[in-house]
Write a protein that holds these residues in place. Structure first.
Motif, short mmCIF file in Angstrom:
data_model
loop_
_atom_site.label_atom_id
_atom_site.label_comp_id
_atom_site.label_asym_id
_atom_site.label_seq_id
_atom_site.Cartn_x
_atom_site.Cartn_y
_atom_site.Cartn_z
N VAL A 180 0.85 -1.18 0.00
CA VAL A 180 0.00 0.00 0.00
C VAL A 180 0.89 1.24 0.00
O VAL A 180 1.81 1.36 0.82
CB VAL A 180 -0.94 -0.01 1.22
CG1 VAL A 180 -1.80 1.25 1.27
CG2 VAL A 180 -1.82 -1.25 1.20
N LYS A 181 0.62 2.14 -0.92
CA LYS A 181 1.40 3.38 -1.02
C LYS A 181 1.03 4.33 0.12
O LYS A 181 -0.13 4.36 0.55
CB LYS A 181 1.12 4.06 -2.36
CG LYS A 181 1.55 3.25 -3.56
CD LYS A 181 1.17 3.97 -4.84
CE LYS A 181 1.56 3.18 -6.07
NZ LYS A 181 1.15 3.87 -7.31
N ALA A 182 2.00 5.10 0.59
CA ALA A 182 1.74 6.07 1.66
C ALA A 182 0.84 7.19 1.14
O ALA A 182 -0.03 7.67 1.87
CB ALA A 182 3.05 6.64 2.18
N GLU A 183 1.04 7.58 -0.12
CA GLU A 183 0.19 8.59 -0.76
C GLU A 183 -0.37 7.99 -2.03
O GLU A 183 0.34 7.33 -2.78
CB GLU A 183 1.00 9.84 -1.08
CG GLU A 183 1.48 10.59 0.13
CD GLU A 183 2.25 11.84 -0.24
OE1 GLU A 183 2.06 12.37 -1.35
OE2 GLU A 183 3.06 12.29 0.59
N SER A 184 -1.63 8.26 -2.28
CA SER A 184 -2.29 7.71 -3.46
C SER A 184 -1.91 8.54 -4.69
O SER A 184 -2.42 9.65 -4.88
CB SER A 184 -3.80 7.73 -3.24
OG SER A 184 -4.44 7.09 -4.29
#
Length: 145
Positions: free
Chosen positions: A78-82
């Motif tokens: 999962v990316k920290a920022e989309s």
């Protein structure tokens, strides 16, 4: 000397899919760090396999998950920022040979919501097309001349 397994990847705006093609891997160790460091080590048929990558951006370690299966190791990061990454790793230039795009999971940025971003607004689909009939005499005249 360690080897690199084939690593396939695909992304969405909020996550990255990593698949490590390493069947029957033993002693699998995975480490994911918030700043985007991904480390994998495993043994197969007496050979050591290692992956040490600096991912393009930061990730959410707590929400990311993986499964070690009999044919491969799958990781959803999962990316920290989309946002869309231009590539998987920070390193610019030539992509390492063991790193491949996973075309089975790949979705383009404009198709992420399940609908391709095609614009057919200016086209008229109400006109029916005539079915083309083969012209045997036309073909024979071309090939006989």
């Amino acid at each position: 000397m360690s080897r690199h397994p084939i690593l396939k990847w695909a992304q969405r705006s909020d996550k990255v899919y990593l698949t490590v093609d390493l069947a029957d891997a033993k002693d699998v160790k995975l480490k994911l760090e918030p700043e985007g460091k991904f480390i994998l080590s495993a043994v197969k048929d007496g050979s050591d396999y290692v992956v040490d990558l600096e991912l393009f951006d930061k990730v959410n370690v707590e929400e990311s998950k993986y499964v070690v299966g009999p044919r491969n190791i799958a990781y959803i990061i999962v990316k920290a920022e989309s946002n869309w990454w231009p590539r998987l790793i920070k390193q610019e230039g030539k992509t390492p040979a063991f790193l491949k795009v996973d075309w089975d999971k790949w979705v383009d940025e404009d198709e992420e919501n399940g609908k391709p971003n095609w614009n057919f607004d200016d086209m008229d689909f109400s006109v029916s097309l005539k079915v083309m009939q083969p012209c045997n005499t036309c073909l024979s005249s071309i090939f006989l001349s």
